[in-house]
Design an enzyme around this catalytic site. Sequence first.
Site, PDB file in Angstrom:
ATOM      1  N   GLU A 407       0.855  -1.220   0.000  1.00 48.22           N
ATOM      2  CA  GLU A 407       0.000   0.000   0.000  1.00 48.22           C
ATOM      3  C   GLU A 407       0.878   1.252   0.000  1.00 48.22           C
ATOM      4  O   GLU A 407       0.563   2.267   0.610  1.00 48.22           O
ATOM      5  CB  GLU A 407      -0.956   0.030   1.211  1.00 48.22           C
ATOM      6  CG  GLU A 407      -1.804  -1.202   1.394  1.00 48.22           C
ATOM      7  CD  GLU A 407      -3.077  -1.247   0.565  1.00 48.22           C
ATOM      8  OE1 GLU A 407      -3.383  -0.259  -0.119  1.00 48.22           O
ATOM      9  OE2 GLU A 407      -3.746  -2.289   0.587  1.00 48.22           O
TER      10      GLU A 407
HETATM   11  C1  LIG Z   1       3.407  -9.721  -0.127  1.00 46.23           C
HETATM   12  C2  LIG Z   1       3.172  -8.606  -1.086  1.00 46.23           C
HETATM   13  C3  LIG Z   1       1.906  -8.402  -1.610  1.00 46.23           C
HETATM   14  C4  LIG Z   1       1.686  -7.377  -2.540  1.00 46.23           C
HETATM   15  N1  LIG Z   1       0.455  -7.240  -3.121  1.00 46.23           N
HETATM   16  C5  LIG Z   1       0.302  -6.404  -4.193  1.00 46.23           C
HETATM   17  C6  LIG Z   1      -0.916  -6.396  -4.955  1.00 46.23           C
HETATM   18  O1  LIG Z   1      -1.866  -7.107  -4.645  1.00 46.23           O
HETATM   19  N2  LIG Z   1      -0.980  -5.583  -6.054  1.00 46.23           N
HETATM   20  C7  LIG Z   1       0.053  -4.775  -6.413  1.00 46.23           C
HETATM   21  O2  LIG Z   1      -0.075  -4.078  -7.415  1.00 46.23           O
HETATM   22  N3  LIG Z   1       1.218  -4.744  -5.712  1.00 46.23           N
HETATM   23  C8  LIG Z   1       1.362  -5.547  -4.611  1.00 46.23           C
HETATM   24  N4  LIG Z   1       2.547  -5.555  -3.897  1.00 46.23           N
HETATM   25  C9  LIG Z   1       3.637  -4.687  -4.327  1.00 46.23           C
HETATM   26  C10 LIG Z   1       3.945  -3.591  -3.327  1.00 46.23           C
HETATM   27  O3  LIG Z   1       2.951  -2.610  -3.346  1.00 46.23           O
HETATM   28  C11 LIG Z   1       5.354  -3.052  -3.671  1.00 46.23           C
HETATM   29  O4  LIG Z   1       6.262  -4.059  -3.280  1.00 46.23           O
HETATM   30  C12 LIG Z   1       5.669  -1.737  -3.004  1.00 46.23           C
HETATM   31  O5  LIG Z   1       4.879  -0.704  -3.520  1.00 46.23           O
HETATM   32  C13 LIG Z   1       7.140  -1.354  -3.164  1.00 46.23           C
HETATM   33  O6  LIG Z   1       7.582  -1.485  -4.476  1.00 46.23           O
HETATM   34  P1  LIG Z   1       8.934  -2.299  -4.783  1.00 46.23           P
HETATM   35  O7  LIG Z   1       8.805  -3.622  -4.124  1.00 46.23           O
HETATM   36  O8  LIG Z   1       9.159  -2.292  -6.232  1.00 46.23           O
HETATM   37  O9  LIG Z   1      10.055  -1.503  -4.030  1.00 46.23           O
HETATM   38  P2  LIG Z   1      10.880  -0.251  -4.613  1.00 46.23           P
HETATM   39  O10 LIG Z   1       9.954   0.741  -5.191  1.00 46.23           O
HETATM   40  O11 LIG Z   1      11.985  -0.762  -5.471  1.00 46.23           O
HETATM   41  O12 LIG Z   1      11.475   0.354  -3.276  1.00 46.23           O
HETATM   42  C14 LIG Z   1      12.677  -0.133  -2.661  1.00 46.23           C
HETATM   43  C15 LIG Z   1      13.054   0.807  -1.520  1.00 46.23           C
HETATM   44  O13 LIG Z   1      13.308   2.122  -2.046  1.00 46.23           O
HETATM   45  C16 LIG Z   1      12.480   3.081  -1.418  1.00 46.23           C
HETATM   46  N5  LIG Z   1      12.077   4.073  -2.407  1.00 46.23           N
HETATM   47  C17 LIG Z   1      11.589   3.872  -3.647  1.00 46.23           C
HETATM   48  N6  LIG Z   1      11.328   5.030  -4.254  1.00 46.23           N
HETATM   49  C18 LIG Z   1      11.648   6.010  -3.392  1.00 46.23           C
HETATM   50  C19 LIG Z   1      11.604   7.431  -3.423  1.00 46.23           C
HETATM   51  N7  LIG Z   1      11.117   8.126  -4.463  1.00 46.23           N
HETATM   52  N8  LIG Z   1      12.053   8.102  -2.348  1.00 46.23           N
HETATM   53  C20 LIG Z   1      12.499   7.450  -1.256  1.00 46.23           C
HETATM   54  N9  LIG Z   1      12.551   6.121  -1.160  1.00 46.23           N
HETATM   55  C21 LIG Z   1      12.136   5.401  -2.211  1.00 46.23           C
HETATM   56  C22 LIG Z   1      11.286   2.292  -0.885  1.00 46.23           C
HETATM   57  O14 LIG Z   1      10.668   2.934   0.220  1.00 46.23           O
HETATM   58  C23 LIG Z   1      11.945   0.991  -0.483  1.00 46.23           C
HETATM   59  O15 LIG Z   1      12.498   1.109   0.799  1.00 46.23           O
HETATM   60  C24 LIG Z   1       2.760  -6.538  -2.913  1.00 46.23           C
HETATM   61  C25 LIG Z   1       4.031  -6.730  -2.355  1.00 46.23           C
HETATM   62  C26 LIG Z   1       4.248  -7.759  -1.469  1.00 46.23           C
HETATM   63  C27 LIG Z   1       5.641  -7.968  -0.936  1.00 46.23           C
END
Ligand SMILES: Cc1cc2nc3c(=O)[nH]c(=O)nc-3n(C[C@H](O)[C@H](O)[C@H](O)COP(=O)(O)OP(=O)(O)OC[C@H]3O[C@@H](n4cnc5c(N)ncnc54)[C@H](O)[C@@H]3O)c2cc1C
Length: 592
Positions: A407
Site C-alpha cells: 500500500e
Molecule cells: C506480499 C506482497 C503483496 C503485494 N500485493 C500487491 C498487490 O496485490 N498488487 C500490487 O499491485 N502490488 C502488490 N505488492 C507490491 C507492493 O505494493 C510493492 O512491493 C511496493 O509498492 C514497493 O515497491 P517495490 O517492491 O518495487 O520496491 P521499490 O519501489 O523498489 O522500493 C525499494 C526501496 O526504495 C524506497 N524508495 C523507492 N522510491 C523512493 C523514493 N522516491 N524516495 C524514497 N525512497 C524510495 C522504498 O521505500 C523501499 O524502501 C505486494 C508486495 C508484497 C511484498
Amino acid sequence: MGNILKGGEFLIKEIPANEIFSLEELSEEQKMLRDSAKEFIDREVIPHHDRFEKKDYALTEETMRKLGEMGLLGITVPEEYGGLGMGFVSTMLACDYVSGGNGSLATAYGAHTGIGTLPTLLYGSEELKKKYLPDLATGTKFGAYCLTEPDAGSDANSGKTRAKLSEDGKHYIINGQKMWISNAGFADTFTLFAKIDDDKNITGFVINRSELENPESLTFGEEEHKLGIRSSSTRQVFFNDMKIPVENMLGERNNGFKIALNALNVGRIKLAAANLDGQRRILNHSIQYSNERKQFGVAISTFGAIRKKIAEMSTGVFVSEAGSYRLAKNVEDKIEELVAGGMDHQQAELKGVEEFAVEASILKVFVSDLTQNTADEGIQIYGGMGFSEDTPMEAAWRDARIGRIYEGTNEINRLLAVGMLIKRAMKGELDLLSPAMAISKELMGIPSFEVPDYSAFMSEEKAIISNLKKVFLMVSGAALQKFMMDVEKQQHLLLNASEILNQIYMAESAVLRAEKHFSADSVEAAMAQLNLYKAIDKIIAGAKEGIVSFAEGDEQRMMLSGLRRFTKYTNSPNVVALTEKVAAHYIEKGHY
Ligand SMILES: Cc1cc2nc3c(=O)[nH]c(=O)nc-3n(C[C@H](O)[C@H](O)[C@H](O)COP(=O)(O)OP(=O)(O)OC[C@H]3O[C@@H](n4cnc5c(N)ncnc54)[C@H](O)[C@@H]3O)c2cc1C
C-alpha cells in the site's frame, strides 16, 4: 455530523473533544458487526494457525468464501449491487476484527475488499458495476489488483504493460507482466493497469478470468515464498495478447494513476484498521503469558521490565484505535456532507477519501510501524519461547513486516503526507502560511512567564498539542522558505517533518478520546498522557535534527529556543507512576 474539517486542517485548528469519534461510540448494529467478525475469527481462523503457516492457500480461499457468506466481503458495496452498503466506520470495523487473527487472511481480505473491489465500485460504468460487484460482494468471485511490475514498484506509473486497440475497435489487447499480486492464485476478477499505446499515464481495466476467449492469455508464476503471510497467494501475472472489451475500461483513458492512488488511499486507512486487532491479540497473549510464566519464583508480570512493555503495548493499541476511528468518521461525515449537497454517492466517496489522503498516510505509517514493535516486544516477553514456531509471536512478527511495505512503502507514505500538505498550502487550499508567519512573529516577541491555569482535565495536554503544531509549522515553514520548490528533494528533512506530523495527529487523537470518554484518574487518561510525553521527545528529536541541519546563526538559535518553548511540559507527569498504573490495570484484568 460534527463540524467537518478539511484534510490537513488539524494542523491549524484546535479540535474540540466532542468532534472526535471513537470506538466507545459504536452503534448497536456496529457492535453486532464487530462481535460476529470476532466470533468468526476465533472459531474459523485461530484454531487453524498451523495450516495458515504451512502455505495452505486453499484454506485462505475457503475462509474468504465463508466471510462472503456472512456478508463481510460486501460491507462497503451498495445494496443495489449485492452488498450491505454500510458507512466508512463499519467498513473499518469489519476490517479491524476480520484481520486480527491471521496476516494471510488479512491480506486476502484487504486485497479483495479494498483494492480488488474499489476501482470498479468508484470508477466503473453502471454496466461494469452490475456485472462485477455482486459476485465480489458475496465472495462468489474474488478480486486481485495488478499494479506493481518488476521494474515499476513505488514508481507505479512507469509500468511497461501495454494496451492496444484491436483492429475492429472492440477490444484492447493487453501485453505485460505484473508482480507481487495478492490473491492471484484464486481470483477471478482482475483490476489491471496498462498504458494505451504511448500514453503518458496508465489506464485502468477490469476483467473476469472466466470470461476470457483465450484462457491462455492470462497466466501466472509460481507462488512466491515469503517471510510472512505464508498462506496469502502472491504470484506474478502475465498478460499474453489478452483481449478486454473496450467497455471494461475504468474511468477515462490516461486516468488510471488517479484510480490507483484513490484505491490506495482507502487501502491505507484500512491497513491501519487491519493492524488493530492484531495488536490487541499480541498484547493479550503477552499479558496472559507474563501472568503464567514464573521465574525467580514469581510471575514475570511482576517485574518492572515486563510491566513497562505491557503498558507501552497497551498505550500503542489505545492510540492506534483513537487515530483510526477518528479518521474513519471524518471520512464518513465528509461523504455524507457531499451526498447531502447533491453529489452522486460514488463521486462523494472518492472526494471524501481524497480529502483525507494526508491523514491516511499518517495512519498507515504509524500503525504499521507500531504493530511490528508490538510483535517484537511480544517475542521479548515470551523469551526463548517467543522465538519458537510453537507460540503465536513468531508468526505475528513475520506477518507484521509486510504492513510497512505494501500500500506504498512507509518511506513513500511519509514523503507523500508532507508533500501533499505543501502542495495544498501552495495552491491556497490550506492556509499554513498565515499561522507560520504568526509563529515567526511570536518567536521575535518576549515569551510570557505566566503559568496558565491547567486545572481542567487535559487542558495542559491540549495546550502542548497546540504548541507542537507550532513546531511543525515553524520548522516546515523555514525549510520551505529556504529551499522553495526544491524542498521536495530534501528527503532527510521531509522524513523529520513527517515524524512530527504523525506524532501530533496520533497524540491529539488519544488525548481527545480520553477527554471525551474517560475521567482524569482513568487508565485511558494515563495512556494518552504517557503517549504524549513520549511523542514530545520524538518531535524534539526530529525538529532539532532539521533545525541544526538547514538553519544557521541567529535563525538556528531562535528556532532552537522556540522548540524549547513549544515543547515545555509545565507539570510533567510522573512517567513511572503512569506506566505502573496502566500495567497494573491490564495485568490484573488479564487482557486489553
Ligand atoms: C506480499 C506482497 C503483496 C503485494 N500485493 C500487491 C498487490 O496485490 N498488487 C500490487 O499491485 N502490488 C502488490 N505488492 C507490491 C507492493 O505494493 C510493492 O512491493 C511496493 O509498492 C514497493 O515497491 P517495490 O517492491 O518495487 O520496491 P521499490 O519501489 O523498489 O522500493 C525499494 C526501496 O526504495 C524506497 N524508495 C523507492 N522510491 C523512493 C523514493 N522516491 N524516495 C524514497 N525512497 C524510495 C522504498 O521505500 C523501499 O524502501 C505486494 C508486495 C508484497 C511484498
